[in-house]
Enzyme design. Structure first.
Site, short mmCIF file in Angstrom:
data_model
loop_
_atom_site.label_atom_id
_atom_site.label_comp_id
_atom_site.label_asym_id
_atom_site.label_seq_id
_atom_site.Cartn_x
_atom_site.Cartn_y
_atom_site.Cartn_z
CG ASP A 81 -2.02 0.97 1.21
OD1 ASP A 81 -2.51 1.28 0.11
OD2 ASP A 81 -2.44 1.43 2.30
CG HIS A 82 -0.69 4.89 0.52
ND1 HIS A 82 -1.09 5.93 -0.30
CD2 HIS A 82 -1.79 4.53 1.23
CE1 HIS A 82 -2.37 6.18 -0.10
NE2 HIS A 82 -2.83 5.34 0.81
CD GLU A 133 -4.05 8.40 -3.62
OE1 GLU A 133 -4.42 9.38 -2.94
OE2 GLU A 133 -3.38 7.47 -3.14
CG HIS A 177 -4.72 7.98 4.78
ND1 HIS A 177 -4.01 8.60 3.78
CD2 HIS A 177 -5.18 6.82 4.24
CE1 HIS A 177 -4.03 7.84 2.68
NE2 HIS A 177 -4.73 6.78 2.95
CG HIS A 205 -6.64 4.77 -0.24
ND1 HIS A 205 -5.38 4.33 0.09
CD2 HIS A 205 -6.91 4.25 -1.46
CE1 HIS A 205 -4.90 3.58 -0.90
NE2 HIS A 205 -5.82 3.53 -1.85
N GLY A 206 -8.71 5.52 3.52
CA GLY A 206 -9.22 6.20 4.70
C GLY A 206 -10.60 5.70 5.09
CB VAL A 228 -10.61 -1.38 7.07
CG1 VAL A 228 -10.81 -1.19 8.57
CG2 VAL A 228 -11.93 -1.21 6.32
N GLY A 229 -7.74 0.38 7.96
CA GLY A 229 -6.47 0.23 8.64
C GLY A 229 -6.50 0.74 10.07
CB THR A 230 -7.15 4.12 11.47
OG1 THR A 230 -6.24 4.76 10.57
CG2 THR A 230 -7.08 4.78 12.83
#
Length: 278
Positions: A81-82, A133, A177, A205-206, A228-230
């Site tokens: 990712d990123h 992106e 994010h 994202h975010g 989904v990350g945070t």
């Protein structure tokens, strides 16, 4: 099966659902995430930041994801990712990642196109998918802060995919994010216009900051990958604080870590159920 991003998103487009892309912040999270996808009968995208991939070891992530895809009979994508450095992307592909994201969103538009094309050419020759992106997502991720996100311009997105044969396109629609204390008001007119004009799977994202009641509308407007990350990081950390605060120092680490992984698995299962758009 161990799959590419293109493979799982092509099927998601046919069946009109979204595939959850879940950030693994450590290796311990991964088995529970994959088993949650198996339980729900869904493919899953395990994604890592460059920093986490370097910390754990890219080949270690590949081994676990490949092995569990086969043993658990579930479709698994492993996605970087990123990534902004082409060397990181080349290393991930060499290690066996099945998908990579080149994030040139902070570059001038022509430079983003030129470098994305280079990544696509390199990756596709090796059977690996690429996410690009256009527009930017605000907030902070892995120490990189974008104070204000920028909405994706439909004309830019159209020109971008005409030049770059990406397999998925991340778009700026108002998400941030790192957002978990509040929820975002998405620009749905923009989402609907992008869906109408762009013949590629779209990516959010975010995703932690997105209201769950908006998920179905996003799926029905071409969002095929949802990050989904945070939310996973916060749940794991909160449970770890709780567990480690109440145990003796000689207690097996397993007894403290398994509940953290279970907290993550529950979120993954819940999100997948919504993403399947039933």
């Amino acid at each position: 099966m161990y799959k590419t991003l293109k493979e799982v998103l092509t099927e998601a487009t046919k069946q009109n659902y979204t595939v959850g892309a879940f950030n693994a912040h450590n290796l311990e999270m991964v088995p529970g995430m994959i088993r949650a996808a198996k339980e729900k009968g869904s493919p899953i995208i395990i994604q890592t930041s460059v920093a986490t991939a370097r910390y754990v070891g890219m080949r270690n992530f590949v081994s676990v994801c490949k092995g569990m895809a086969e043993s658990e009979c579930v479709d698994v994508v492993l996605h970087l990712d990123h990534a902004r450095d082409l060397n990181d992307i080349e290393d991930a592909i060499e290690a066996g990642y099945s998908s990579v994201m080149f994030d040139g969103s902070l570059m001038p538009f022509k430079e983003n196109i030129a470098k994305t094309k280079r990544v696509v050419d390199y990756a596709h020759k090796r059977g690996v998918s690429v996410e690009g992106e256009i527009g930017t997502i605000g907030g902070t991720e892995e120490g990189v802060t974008v104070a204000e996100g920028q909405y994706t311009k439909v004309e830019d997105a159209r020109n971008f995919i005409e030049e770059c044969d990406v397999d998925a396109l991340a778009v700026g629609i108002g998400t941030h994010h790192g957002q978990f204390k509040s929820k975002t008001e998405l620009n749905f007119p923009l989402v609907e216009e992008l869906h109408k004009e762009i013949d590629k799977p779209l990516v959010v994202h975010g995703g932690t900051g997105v209201k769950e009641e908006d998920y179905h509308r996003l799926t029905n407007n071409g969002i095929r990958k949802f990050n989904v990350g945070t939310e996973l990081l916060v749940a794991w950390t909160r449970k770890a604080q709780e567990m480690f605060a109440q145990t003796e120092v000689n207690t097996s680490l397993r007894n403290n870590i398994v509940p953290c992984n279970d907290a993550v698995s529950e979120i993954v299962a819940h999100k997948i159920e919504l993403f399947m758009n039933k």
